[in-house]
Design a protein around this motif. Structure first.
Motif, PDB file in Angstrom:
ATOM      1  N   GLU A  56      36.169  40.668  47.793  1.00  0.00           N
ATOM      2  CA  GLU A  56      37.424  39.886  47.264  1.00  0.00           C
ATOM      3  C   GLU A  56      37.742  38.921  48.721  1.00  0.00           C
ATOM      4  O   GLU A  56      38.255  37.915  48.227  1.00  0.00           O
ATOM      5  CB  GLU A  56      38.442  40.638  46.881  1.00  0.00           C
ATOM      6  CG  GLU A  56      39.540  39.906  46.250  1.00  0.00           C
ATOM      7  CD  GLU A  56      40.493  40.756  45.535  1.00  0.00           C
ATOM      8  OE1 GLU A  56      40.139  41.948  45.167  1.00  0.00           O
ATOM      9  OE2 GLU A  56      41.720  40.255  45.430  1.00  0.00           O
ATOM     10  N   PHE A  72      36.756  30.365  49.045  1.00  0.00           N
ATOM     11  CA  PHE A  72      37.271  29.430  48.026  1.00  0.00           C
ATOM     12  C   PHE A  72      38.395  28.652  49.042  1.00  0.00           C
ATOM     13  O   PHE A  72      38.463  27.238  48.734  1.00  0.00           O
ATOM     14  CB  PHE A  72      38.168  30.055  46.745  1.00  0.00           C
ATOM     15  CG  PHE A  72      37.412  30.647  45.929  1.00  0.00           C
ATOM     16  CD1 PHE A  72      36.178  29.833  45.436  1.00  0.00           C
ATOM     17  CD2 PHE A  72      37.606  31.761  45.178  1.00  0.00           C
ATOM     18  CE1 PHE A  72      35.381  30.161  44.453  1.00  0.00           C
ATOM     19  CE2 PHE A  72      36.564  32.282  44.092  1.00  0.00           C
ATOM     20  CZ  PHE A  72      35.575  31.485  43.888  1.00  0.00           C
ATOM     21  N   GLN A 113      39.281  25.161  39.107  1.00  0.00           N
ATOM     22  CA  GLN A 113      39.586  26.440  38.931  1.00  0.00           C
ATOM     23  C   GLN A 113      38.466  27.095  37.860  1.00  0.00           C
ATOM     24  O   GLN A 113      38.192  28.150  38.099  1.00  0.00           O
ATOM     25  CB  GLN A 113      41.100  26.336  38.165  1.00  0.00           C
ATOM     26  CG  GLN A 113      41.235  27.842  37.857  1.00  0.00           C
ATOM     27  CD  GLN A 113      42.605  28.023  37.268  1.00  0.00           C
ATOM     28  OE1 GLN A 113      43.555  27.185  37.509  1.00  0.00           O
ATOM     29  NE2 GLN A 113      42.574  28.800  36.063  1.00  0.00           N
ATOM     30  N   MET A 130      35.537  28.158  39.891  1.00  0.00           N
ATOM     31  CA  MET A 130      35.907  29.392  40.693  1.00  0.00           C
ATOM     32  C   MET A 130      35.721  30.495  39.921  1.00  0.00           C
ATOM     33  O   MET A 130      35.136  31.624  40.371  1.00  0.00           O
ATOM     34  CB  MET A 130      37.359  29.323  41.316  1.00  0.00           C
ATOM     35  CG  MET A 130      37.670  28.525  42.407  1.00  0.00           C
ATOM     36  SD  MET A 130      39.286  28.234  42.927  1.00  0.00           S
ATOM     37  CE  MET A 130      39.387  27.266  44.304  1.00  0.00           C
ATOM     38  N   ILE A 131      36.256  30.407  38.663  1.00  0.00           N
ATOM     39  CA  ILE A 131      36.432  31.688  37.747  1.00  0.00           C
ATOM     40  C   ILE A 131      34.901  31.983  37.511  1.00  0.00           C
ATOM     41  O   ILE A 131      34.351  33.183  37.396  1.00  0.00           O
ATOM     42  CB  ILE A 131      37.199  31.392  36.582  1.00  0.00           C
ATOM     43  CG1 ILE A 131      38.606  31.451  36.890  1.00  0.00           C
ATOM     44  CG2 ILE A 131      36.829  32.610  35.415  1.00  0.00           C
ATOM     45  CD1 ILE A 131      39.364  31.002  35.779  1.00  0.00           C
ATOM     46  N   VAL A 143      33.080  33.748  40.179  1.00  0.00           N
ATOM     47  CA  VAL A 143      33.540  35.203  40.420  1.00  0.00           C
ATOM     48  C   VAL A 143      32.928  35.878  39.409  1.00  0.00           C
ATOM     49  O   VAL A 143      32.155  37.211  39.497  1.00  0.00           O
ATOM     50  CB  VAL A 143      35.124  35.107  40.471  1.00  0.00           C
ATOM     51  CG1 VAL A 143      35.592  36.629  40.148  1.00  0.00           C
ATOM     52  CG2 VAL A 143      35.689  34.725  41.626  1.00  0.00           C
ATOM     53  N   ARG A 144      33.012  35.570  38.108  1.00  0.00           N
ATOM     54  CA  ARG A 144      32.393  36.158  36.905  1.00  0.00           C
ATOM     55  C   ARG A 144      30.924  36.571  37.115  1.00  0.00           C
ATOM     56  O   ARG A 144      30.370  37.394  36.890  1.00  0.00           O
ATOM     57  CB  ARG A 144      32.755  35.542  35.713  1.00  0.00           C
ATOM     58  CG  ARG A 144      33.994  35.723  34.948  1.00  0.00           C
ATOM     59  CD  ARG A 144      34.339  35.121  33.706  1.00  0.00           C
ATOM     60  NE  ARG A 144      35.597  35.008  33.283  1.00  0.00           N
ATOM     61  CZ  ARG A 144      36.169  34.216  32.356  1.00  0.00           C
ATOM     62  NH1 ARG A 144      35.245  33.405  31.783  1.00  0.00           N
ATOM     63  NH2 ARG A 144      37.200  34.211  32.048  1.00  0.00           N
ATOM     64  N   GLN A 196      43.713  32.363  43.063  1.00  0.00           N
ATOM     65  CA  GLN A 196      44.126  33.828  42.889  1.00  0.00           C
ATOM     66  C   GLN A 196      43.891  34.207  41.366  1.00  0.00           C
ATOM     67  O   GLN A 196      43.390  35.332  41.129  1.00  0.00           O
ATOM     68  CB  GLN A 196      45.722  33.928  42.949  1.00  0.00           C
ATOM     69  CG  GLN A 196      46.125  33.552  44.366  1.00  0.00           C
ATOM     70  CD  GLN A 196      45.296  34.280  45.499  1.00  0.00           C
ATOM     71  OE1 GLN A 196      44.983  35.628  45.312  1.00  0.00           O
ATOM     72  NE2 GLN A 196      44.998  33.781  46.463  1.00  0.00           N
ATOM     73  N   ARG A 197      44.067  33.261  40.338  1.00  0.00           N
ATOM     74  CA  ARG A 197      43.422  33.510  39.053  1.00  0.00           C
ATOM     75  C   ARG A 197      41.886  33.845  39.102  1.00  0.00           C
ATOM     76  O   ARG A 197      41.589  34.470  38.227  1.00  0.00           O
ATOM     77  CB  ARG A 197      43.838  32.296  38.342  1.00  0.00           C
ATOM     78  CG  ARG A 197      45.253  32.401  37.604  1.00  0.00           C
ATOM     79  CD  ARG A 197      45.371  31.639  36.388  1.00  0.00           C
ATOM     80  NE  ARG A 197      45.409  30.239  36.612  1.00  0.00           N
ATOM     81  CZ  ARG A 197      46.441  29.483  37.108  1.00  0.00           C
ATOM     82  NH1 ARG A 197      47.636  30.099  37.028  1.00  0.00           N
ATOM     83  NH2 ARG A 197      46.356  28.176  37.396  1.00  0.00           N
ATOM     84  N   ALA A 198      41.215  33.190  39.729  1.00  0.00           N
ATOM     85  CA  ALA A 198      39.680  33.391  39.730  1.00  0.00           C
ATOM     86  C   ALA A 198      39.414  34.650  40.398  1.00  0.00           C
ATOM     87  O   ALA A 198      38.654  35.772  39.624  1.00  0.00           O
ATOM     88  CB  ALA A 198      38.922  32.294  40.519  1.00  0.00           C
ATOM     89  N   LEU A 199      40.341  35.160  41.463  1.00  0.00           N
ATOM     90  CA  LEU A 199      40.098  36.319  42.192  1.00  0.00           C
ATOM     91  C   LEU A 199      40.246  37.496  41.339  1.00  0.00           C
ATOM     92  O   LEU A 199      39.698  38.383  41.452  1.00  0.00           O
ATOM     93  CB  LEU A 199      40.724  36.298  43.553  1.00  0.00           C
ATOM     94  CG  LEU A 199      40.284  35.445  44.582  1.00  0.00           C
ATOM     95  CD1 LEU A 199      40.992  35.484  45.581  1.00  0.00           C
ATOM     96  CD2 LEU A 199      38.616  35.939  45.222  1.00  0.00           C
ATOM     97  N   GLU A 233      39.833  37.961  38.407  1.00  0.00           N
ATOM     98  CA  GLU A 233      38.468  38.311  37.517  1.00  0.00           C
ATOM     99  C   GLU A 233      37.736  39.222  38.150  1.00  0.00           C
ATOM    100  O   GLU A 233      36.778  39.953  37.469  1.00  0.00           O
ATOM    101  CB  GLU A 233      37.715  37.037  37.211  1.00  0.00           C
ATOM    102  CG  GLU A 233      38.394  35.830  36.248  1.00  0.00           C
ATOM    103  CD  GLU A 233      38.436  36.084  35.013  1.00  0.00           C
ATOM    104  OE1 GLU A 233      37.330  36.742  34.631  1.00  0.00           O
ATOM    105  OE2 GLU A 233      39.297  35.908  34.257  1.00  0.00           O
ATOM    106  N   LEU A 234      37.714  39.312  39.190  1.00  0.00           N
ATOM    107  CA  LEU A 234      36.715  40.175  40.020  1.00  0.00           C
ATOM    108  C   LEU A 234      37.199  41.710  39.803  1.00  0.00           C
ATOM    109  O   LEU A 234      36.165  42.591  39.786  1.00  0.00           O
ATOM    110  CB  LEU A 234      37.165  40.173  41.768  1.00  0.00           C
ATOM    111  CG  LEU A 234      35.962  40.618  42.556  1.00  0.00           C
ATOM    112  CD1 LEU A 234      34.735  39.930  42.395  1.00  0.00           C
ATOM    113  CD2 LEU A 234      36.347  40.364  44.063  1.00  0.00           C
TER     114      LEU A 234
END
Lengths: 202, 128
Positions: free
Chosen positions: A26, A33, A59, A62-63, A66-67, B44-47, B49-50
């Motif tokens: 993380e 990022f 954004q 980024m999501i 991560v996914r 932060q929203r993306a992280l 998801e982790l």
């Protein structure tokens, strides 16, 4: 009494290691990022010519990274992230084209120049003299107009190579094309920009 | 002569590349605080998801293992040829309950349970 005793010690150690590993991942993603997001935003903004849309696209990229790719090696993230972003930008532009055609069919102006205000989109000054700041803003606006006139692939190759600093292989991975195609697109982009921007740029 | 032209062209390309990169970096440095804040919130929203799927639902990691255990138990039960001895009464009970001729028995299940208990205690008494 600690849960991590006797027979549970092995499994608890494993859990701790996986927890530490997740935390480290993380932190790595956060640093990645933080390092890339501002440049990615400006690259997306130049492509879609709207900051709000560019923020959404960054954004979303980024999501998705991560996914789908959080467990990949750190070196793979940059080309993967830009590949996702470029795909999202292309999807956005396709939708915009359809929307513009529909609007044009109903008789309204759909010229994107109408909605684009380069002064409003220009960045704030950052510790430079007003003259320096103005000169830099004007140069960037001039460059953005020249980039907007390029074919999409040439623009992508130029921005990834020149703005983000990706090498040919990384750019090829980000664009989903061969190294040779990257070189061709980049070379054509540079020569078109020289022609458009004139002598004082080169 | 042509080498000199190439050099001049290459110099021009390099100057353009540098000027473009400098203008771009200046525009990145000049991003306003609100935009940077929004980028941070997006990050932060993306992280967040982790953690989904592991941190907030840790029990999910045991689902595959539980599934494998259940399949193994079922396989052992099926391939052993006959059920374990202590499961025989349960199977017999099901056969009785599913027999339509004995539906009346369902109405007096409590009575038959009492009889079975009473007989069991009597047998224990005889042994003892």
């Amino acid at each position: 009494m600690s849960a991590c005793t006797e027979g549970f010690a092995v499994s608890c150690t494993g859990e701790l290691e996986s927890g530490v590993g997740a935390l480290r991942r993380e932190q790595e993603l956060n640093r990645f990022f933080a390092d890339v997001e501002a440049r990615a935003l400006r690259i997306a903004e130049i492509a879609v010519r709207n900051r709000e849309d560019a923020l959404d696209l960054v954004q979303d990229a980024m999501i998705r990274l991560v996914r789908n790719y959080a467990d990949r090696d750190r070196e793979e993230w940059t080309p993967l992230f830009y590949r996702i972003l470029q795909n999202r930008v292309r999807d956005f532009q396709r939708r915009q084209n359809v929307r513009n055609r529909v609007i044009a069919w109903f008789g309204r102006s759909s010229d994107p120049e109408d909605d684009y205000d380069p002064i409003a989109a220009a960045p704030d000054p950052d510790g430079r003299t007003p003259d320096e700041s103005l000169e830099s803003q004007e140069a960037m606006q001039e460059l953005e107009r020249a980039l907007a006139a390029l074919p999409a692939r040439q623009r992508e190759a130029f921005m990834l190579r020149n703005f983000e600093g990706l090498d040919v292989a990384q750019t090829a991975a980000a664009m989903g094309i061969s190294d040779g195609s990257v070189k061709t697109h980049y070379s054509r982009a540079v020569h078109s920009l020289r022609d458009t921007l004139g002598e004082h740029w080169s | 002569m042509s080498g000199s032209k190439d050099d001049m062209r290459n110099d021009g390309v390099r100057r353009l590349e540098k000027k473009a990169a400098d203008a771009f970096e200046a525009s990145v440095r000049g991003l306003d605080a609100e935009t940077r804040s929004r980028l941070n919130r997006g990050r932060q929203r993306a992280l967040a998801e982790l953690g989904i799927g592991t941190r907030f639902r840790p029990w999910l990691q045991w689902v595959p293992a539980a599934g494998v255990a259940a399949v193994v138990a079922l396989a052992i039960f099926t391939w052993s040829g006959r059920p374990p001895a202590d499961t025989a009464p349960a199977v017999a009970d099901f056969e009785i309950l599913l027999n339509t001729d004995d539906l009346e028995m369902l109405e007096e299940l409590e009575f038959y349970s009492w009889i079975e208990l009473d007989e069991g205690e009597g047998a224990n008494g005889n042994v003892g």
